[in-house]
Write a protein that holds these residues in place. Structure first.
Motif, mmCIF file in Angstrom:
data_model
loop_
_atom_site.group_PDB
_atom_site.id
_atom_site.type_symbol
_atom_site.label_atom_id
_atom_site.label_comp_id
_atom_site.label_asym_id
_atom_site.label_seq_id
_atom_site.Cartn_x
_atom_site.Cartn_y
_atom_site.Cartn_z
ATOM 1 N N VAL A 26 -0.041 4.859 9.058
ATOM 2 C CA VAL A 26 1.073 4.438 8.210
ATOM 3 C C VAL A 26 0.797 3.017 7.727
ATOM 4 O O VAL A 26 0.334 2.183 8.491
ATOM 5 C CB VAL A 26 2.405 4.477 8.992
ATOM 6 N N GLU A 28 2.331 -0.290 6.936
ATOM 7 C CA GLU A 28 3.568 -1.051 7.115
ATOM 8 C C GLU A 28 3.825 -1.850 5.836
ATOM 9 O O GLU A 28 2.909 -2.437 5.275
ATOM 10 C CB GLU A 28 3.454 -1.990 8.321
ATOM 11 N N ASN A 29 5.035 -1.829 5.366
ATOM 12 C CA ASN A 29 5.431 -2.562 4.158
ATOM 13 C C ASN A 29 4.679 -2.116 2.914
ATOM 14 O O ASN A 29 4.393 -2.925 2.032
ATOM 15 C CB ASN A 29 5.275 -4.077 4.365
ATOM 16 N N GLY A 30 4.321 -0.830 2.838
ATOM 17 C CA GLY A 30 3.703 -0.292 1.635
ATOM 18 C C GLY A 30 4.714 -0.249 0.499
ATOM 19 O O GLY A 30 5.914 -0.439 0.699
ATOM 20 N N THR A 33 6.702 5.236 0.205
ATOM 21 C CA THR A 33 6.678 6.119 1.369
ATOM 22 C C THR A 33 7.340 7.423 0.976
ATOM 23 O O THR A 33 8.452 7.417 0.444
ATOM 24 C CB THR A 33 7.427 5.494 2.566
ATOM 25 N N ASP A 35 8.153 11.414 2.407
ATOM 26 C CA ASP A 35 8.156 12.416 3.468
ATOM 27 C C ASP A 35 8.354 13.782 2.826
ATOM 28 O O ASP A 35 9.265 13.953 2.009
ATOM 29 C CB ASP A 35 9.296 12.161 4.460
ATOM 30 N N ARG A 46 3.898 12.435 6.030
ATOM 31 C CA ARG A 46 4.423 11.162 5.538
ATOM 32 C C ARG A 46 3.248 10.488 4.849
ATOM 33 O O ARG A 46 2.212 10.238 5.455
ATOM 34 C CB ARG A 46 4.940 10.280 6.653
ATOM 35 N N THR A 48 2.066 7.160 2.816
ATOM 36 C CA THR A 48 2.413 5.775 2.490
ATOM 37 C C THR A 48 1.308 5.194 1.623
ATOM 38 O O THR A 48 0.127 5.427 1.868
ATOM 39 C CB THR A 48 2.618 4.908 3.753
ATOM 40 N N ASN A 50 0.091 1.696 -0.918
ATOM 41 C CA ASN A 50 0.264 0.344 -1.424
ATOM 42 C C ASN A 50 -0.320 0.350 -2.829
ATOM 43 O O ASN A 50 -1.536 0.441 -2.998
ATOM 44 C CB ASN A 50 -0.433 -0.682 -0.525
ATOM 45 N N GLY A 139 6.510 10.952 -5.028
ATOM 46 C CA GLY A 139 6.633 9.505 -4.843
ATOM 47 C C GLY A 139 6.507 8.730 -6.135
ATOM 48 O O GLY A 139 7.254 7.800 -6.389
#
Length: 147
Positions: A26, A28-30, A33, A35, A46, A48, A50, A139
């Motif tokens: 995962v 973090e802070n992408g 996100t 699902d 999930r 994710t 950036n 997304g």
């Protein structure tokens, strides 16, 4: 190379991605996100990402599912990293065409994706193979104004 050898090669590529997934985890802070799940077989993912200036700088996936869905997610993350988001979506379109048995153009920069071409022989597994690509599409559509 005959068909049986090619089929075996494709199976080994799929199993390699399943047992040794690339980009699993995962971010973090992408910036994105998503699902998604496939209720017919229980696969869940999930995704994710950036995305900076419309370039997929990093992408990871996490989840549980069959070898087809997890291998496809691994292959997808490899192929879209570093691509413009529109290029990534175009790759998804070509992958969907391949899954539907239509004429498709899988390019070398899509990596191992063509190893999943045999999935078309098993219609119930097509949703497994396309789950991560559908997550990407979902997304991007829900984030269009933010990209």
């Amino acid at each position: 190379m005959n068909f049986n050898n090619l089929n075996q090669l494709y199976r080994s590529v799929i199993m390699d991605h399943y047992k040794n997934p690339r980009n699993k985890g995962v971010i973090e802070n992408g910036t994105m996100t998503i699902d998604m799940n496939n209720p017919t077989c229980g696969d869940r993912i999930r995704l994710t990402l950036n995305v900076v200036d419309e370039i997929v700088e990093d992408v990871k996936f996490d989840g549980e599912g069959c070898s087809i869905s997890m291998a496809s997610a691994s292959m997808m993350t490899e192929s879209i990293t570093g691509k413009n988001i529109n290029e990534a979506l175009a790759m998804g379109d070509e992958f969907s065409k391949m899954m539907l048995g239509e004429d498709y153009d899988i390019t070398e920069d899509m990596g191992d994706i063509e190893a999943l071409s045999g999935v078309t022989q098993f219609p119930a597994r097509i949703k497994c193979a396309t789950l991560s690509w559908k997550a990407l599409e979902k997304g991007v559509k829900s984030s269009d104004s933010k990209l």
